[in-house]
Design an enzyme around this catalytic site. Sequence first.
Site, PDB file in Angstrom:
ATOM      1  N   LYS A 202     -92.930  10.871  -5.509  1.00 49.11           N
ATOM      2  CA  LYS A 202     -91.641  10.937  -6.220  1.00 49.11           C
ATOM      3  C   LYS A 202     -91.087  12.374  -6.183  1.00 49.11           C
ATOM      4  O   LYS A 202     -89.908  12.609  -5.915  1.00 49.11           O
ATOM      5  CB  LYS A 202     -91.842  10.484  -7.670  1.00 49.11           C
ATOM      6  CG  LYS A 202     -90.766  10.907  -8.629  1.00 49.11           C
ATOM      7  CD  LYS A 202     -89.471  10.167  -8.394  1.00 49.11           C
ATOM      8  CE  LYS A 202     -88.355  10.779  -9.214  1.00 49.11           C
ATOM      9  NZ  LYS A 202     -87.176   9.959  -9.286  1.00 49.11           N
ATOM     10  N   CYS A 256     -82.380  15.468 -12.053  1.00 49.50           N
ATOM     11  CA  CYS A 256     -83.567  15.308 -11.210  1.00 49.50           C
ATOM     12  C   CYS A 256     -83.779  16.493 -10.275  1.00 49.50           C
ATOM     13  O   CYS A 256     -84.768  17.203 -10.373  1.00 49.50           O
ATOM     14  CB  CYS A 256     -83.437  14.051 -10.359  1.00 49.50           C
ATOM     15  SG  CYS A 256     -83.089  12.616 -11.338  1.00 49.50           S
TER      16      CYS A 256
END
Length: 411
Positions: A202, A256
């Site tokens: 991720k 993010c």
Amino acid sequence: MRISVLGLGYIGLPTAAMFANRGYQVVGFDIDENKVDNVNKGIFDVEEPGLLAFLRDAFNTGNLSAGNMLEPCDVFIICVPTPIDDVNKPDLSYVESAGDQITNVLQRGNLVVLESTVPPGTTLNVLSPILEKSGLTAGKDFDLCHCPERVMPGKILKELTENHRIVGGIDMKSCERGRELYSVFVEGDIYITDPTTAEFSKLAENTYRDVNIALANEFAKLCESYGIDVWKMRVLANNHPRVDILKPGPGVGGHCLPVDPWFLVNGDSGLIPKAREINEGMIRRVEKLIKANTRGNGVVAVLGTAYKANTEDARNSPADKLVEYLSDFEVRLHDPYVKKDNGDLEDTVRNADTVVLMVDHRDYIDMVPADILELMKGNVVIDTRNYFDATAWRDAGARYILLGACETALN
Ligand code: SAJ
């Protein structure tokens, strides 16, 4: 199967609704009592396309409710924030506190899933020991996996169902249970691995994107210094079958990309921190362009306060930082999607010396150069996204300046 979702944010709430709409009993938990009350009343404060209707459908099934005291159930899914502190160190306090709450009600046979983005090793070395304070053993009495969320604001519903998922289980049984859980709504493939590989992958995805945007931004600065246009150069280089240079811009926002690369590295050396520095530095470039072309105390109209195109999400948006640096100017903000800034576009540009396009929202493509210039006092138009039609603006009399192109060379 009864499912508890901890954290009713931009991932937790749609995920809870996915299960509820497919007939599962879901209880969402949040420390924000207001959010809990609203979910129980079917009130949802979201702008995402299609999401409101989807959440209302979930509410109308009677399968979705919310609370602030966790109760025993079959599956716990953790979707809490994992920010960084002011020295770029991960703050895992929300994950830890979610773990503590689960520990109080954890039962034999339960499955616990961590979706929040975390540094490699967190599931095994942080979450598992917290859950084992219950007296139960991970892998023996309960199952545990990391299944990172991978959706993009603006495409949440589509990506939640269509994207492939990675399930990192602490053992084969955890992997299989995780896979079974997500196959309720995931139409993409579900890959299984160990938790640390899942966590790393991720972070690698977002770091890959951040580093590649940094390269595009570095090219933009170099092209300026060579007196050429990065946007034209990029199209040519991207003709190569194995080259895909991303777009330069005023920096990288959102919750993010500016955060996740810091979960992989310790300290400031190496490629990853350098890429962060390059992307964070782009806003200074925009600031210089404005200051070199606008008198002090002048009026600067900033178009686009979201972090990227066609979203209302303004977290870590480049425009926010720009405002800080323009304290000597009268700054006006406009964004068709961000509630606090969605005033009238004409009022925003009226008497402006300089208009700066920060985000390539679809709405801005309809701006008619002659009409805007007529309202403005000055004629400087700075395009940080190569979104406007340069010729149309110049023909209408604008001093059109493109980030990354020769006109912008700053010395
Ligand atoms: N940007 C550029 N140039 C580009 C592309 C993007 O400057 O060529 C900027 C955008 O304007 C924006 C920022 O980068 O400010 C980030 O936007 P994004 O569209 O690249 O990504 P996010 O942050 O919206 O979502 C990312 C996605 N990750 C990847 O594409 C690898 C998403 O799939 C993740 O789920 C999400 O992060 C997340 O939650 O981690």
